[in-house]
Design a protein around this motif. Sequence first.
Motif, PDB file in Angstrom:
ATOM      1  N   ASN A 262       0.842  -1.199   0.000  1.00 51.92           N
ATOM      2  CA  ASN A 262       0.000   0.000   0.000  1.00 51.92           C
ATOM      3  C   ASN A 262       0.878   1.250   0.000  1.00 51.92           C
ATOM      4  N   ASN A 268      -5.572   2.173  -0.242  1.00 54.45           N
ATOM      5  CA  ASN A 268      -6.447   2.848   0.715  1.00 54.45           C
ATOM      6  C   ASN A 268      -5.645   3.939   1.409  1.00 54.45           C
ATOM      7  N   THR A 293     -12.697   0.244   6.977  1.00 57.28           N
ATOM      8  CA  THR A 293     -12.504  -0.811   5.993  1.00 57.28           C
ATOM      9  C   THR A 293     -11.524  -1.863   6.501  1.00 57.28           C
ATOM     10  N   ILE A 295      -9.118  -4.842   5.097  1.00 57.74           N
ATOM     11  CA  ILE A 295      -8.515  -5.259   3.839  1.00 57.74           C
ATOM     12  C   ILE A 295      -7.527  -6.391   4.093  1.00 57.74           C
ATOM     13  N   TYR A 297      -4.398  -8.304   2.656  1.00 60.27           N
ATOM     14  CA  TYR A 297      -3.273  -8.110   1.744  1.00 60.27           C
ATOM     15  C   TYR A 297      -2.446  -9.389   1.672  1.00 60.27           C
ATOM     16  N   ASN A 331     -16.518  -5.347  -0.916  1.00 61.79           N
ATOM     17  CA  ASN A 331     -16.084  -4.618  -2.103  1.00 61.79           C
ATOM     18  C   ASN A 331     -15.211  -5.478  -3.015  1.00 61.79           C
ATOM     19  N   PRO A 343      -5.689  -5.526  -3.349  1.00 57.69           N
ATOM     20  CA  PRO A 343      -5.954  -6.384  -2.197  1.00 57.69           C
ATOM     21  C   PRO A 343      -6.508  -7.737  -2.584  1.00 57.69           C
ATOM     22  N   SER A 346     -11.584  -7.065   0.345  1.00 56.25           N
ATOM     23  CA  SER A 346     -11.847  -5.756   0.953  1.00 56.25           C
ATOM     24  C   SER A 346     -13.293  -5.715   1.432  1.00 56.25           C
ATOM     25  N   TRP A 347     -13.476  -5.363   2.724  1.00 50.16           N
ATOM     26  CA  TRP A 347     -14.810  -5.320   3.316  1.00 50.16           C
ATOM     27  C   TRP A 347     -15.021  -3.960   3.983  1.00 50.16           C
ATOM     28  N   LYS A 348     -16.118  -3.331   3.670  1.00 55.14           N
ATOM     29  CA  LYS A 348     -16.500  -2.086   4.334  1.00 55.14           C
ATOM     30  C   LYS A 348     -17.420  -2.431   5.492  1.00 55.14           C
TER      31      LYS A 348
END
Length: 588
Positions: A262, A268, A293, A295, A297, A331, A343, A346-348
């Motif tokens: 990142n 992000n 969020t 994430i 990785y 997401n 990623p 990814s989850w919000k």
Amino acid sequence: MTPILLDTSNTVGHPSGPEFQLAVGEGIYCLQDDVHLATPPPHPSEHTNANPNPLATALTPPTTGVKLSLSCSNTRKPPHFYNIANSGSTRSNLANSVIRESEKESRSSHETSSDGLATHLTSASGVKTPIFGEDNALLTPTPGKDGAKRKKPKTSIVKSNSSFISRVMPHEAMTKRIQEHTIEGLFVFANINRAFQWLDLSPRNEMKAQHVIKILFTKAHMLCHDINPFTKGPNHLDVIMGASTADIMWFEAFSQKYARINKNALINPSPIHQIKWLPGSENLFLAAHMDGTLIVYDKERDDAAFVPEEKPPHINHSRGSDKDHRPLLVNKSVNSRNQKSNPVASWKLSNHRINDFAFSPDSRHLAVVTEDGYLHIIDYLVEQLTDIYQSYYGAFLCVCWSPDGKYILTGGQDDLVSIWSLAERRLVARCPGHHSWISSVAFDPWRCDDRNYRFGSVGEDRRLLLWDFNAAMLHRPKAAIRQRGSISSHAPLLRNRTESQATTRFRSNSNLTTADSVDGEGMVEHTVESRTRTAELPPVMSKVIDDDPLSWLGFEEEYIITACATGHIRLWSRPQEATNPSQVDLHS
């Protein structure tokens, strides 16, 4: 308040006296070492405000107190009582343990971290626990030229010319110190301000105050870090760090090489408040960004600009206008066919900051606490939010699981430690005793068995509190629970969660109240439990142990370890005597 050391060497002290002792039922814990980390001055490129306005509304750079990641190559394992086997080995028997199973029961050893979580993934019945992403063939590591040889980052941190890193200071005898490090020794990684230090706090080490290596970053503050228990060995330590600049660093300690993930906030831009390796994974880790969020990785994948793969579905909010509270929005799924770059998933989760998260010991569930005062339970293997619980007041700041996975602890701005039952899906006890926000909670796996539990908590009131409880105490009215010494009870366990219960519990509504709401996907939002209907447990020990707010707590075989916001790392040695004359029998 303790004076802050600026740009000087660490110091170590050995204070003594009654004020540096913790009296508990099993004996006296004594402060053995007080290591004070030096706080580096701001980098010249950083703008500093000598007189900050406490009423200012402008955003300030995120910071955090000292957090620790611990690594001990080969210690005696806690007397775990949950039915999970491991291929590891142990060097000791625990016949002298105060809290233990029946003498007829066999013991198995487990590799654990300081929070008591098991790092193995095979149950006693031989059933393999699923690993996150194992059904996606695109996530299966491909053997390189070196075959199955463990990979390391490629860039030397000592020779790095990156502007991200300001200075690297390895100890002049670093190689010799690493070679002389014994298997009983304790390595500690600690963050303070823009510095990150690798320390050797082994019992017989006379250079505890001298870092093995010290890294100064230009502007970034490392807010969180974790050691991969799956890959760690006598000559290998994979450390992952999350920064205030949203950068992530993968650092292999022994080779002193690193890689950035990142980089420049490509995926992000939000700072990372918590980061942990996924259980059983060599490459995957989970980062909690402050924008709410989560994430996943891969440390060996390249980064790419991220755009959500699917448009989030319309959500009917059970609480009307509350748009900050919603089910988990995926997401990017771990099952996505696009796994060429980060990623992985990814989850919000929320529009509010994620303060902490913890994986369950069986590696199936994820407990997440957020700034808006919610505890979320996620079945992360299938990427589904199953339960949401509310705090009594304010934000939740910390969370952890019991070693057997039956209970979850939370602490936060309501000054309460809360105990939640996973099987019953409800709050079972509140634990008052702190006078300010609670910053860290942890179970002591060395004083837990299949009936009794010991946990501790620290907070901004500078206090360390220790608590004992068993299942029977959680069903008593508040008036029946009195201050006691340490517990050594053989009371029958009233709740026993089996593997079959664990896989079907989310479809059972037998423990839900009429006020709880269930959405169309089976996610349950639980209402706040009244304090008059919930058991309250008193601590068995409460004491101010530092001059500054406490930020971290951990339990090891020989020590209780605490850390404060200004850099004090304190090791409290356990009582020498294993017998406990003040233990009480709850049957009496």
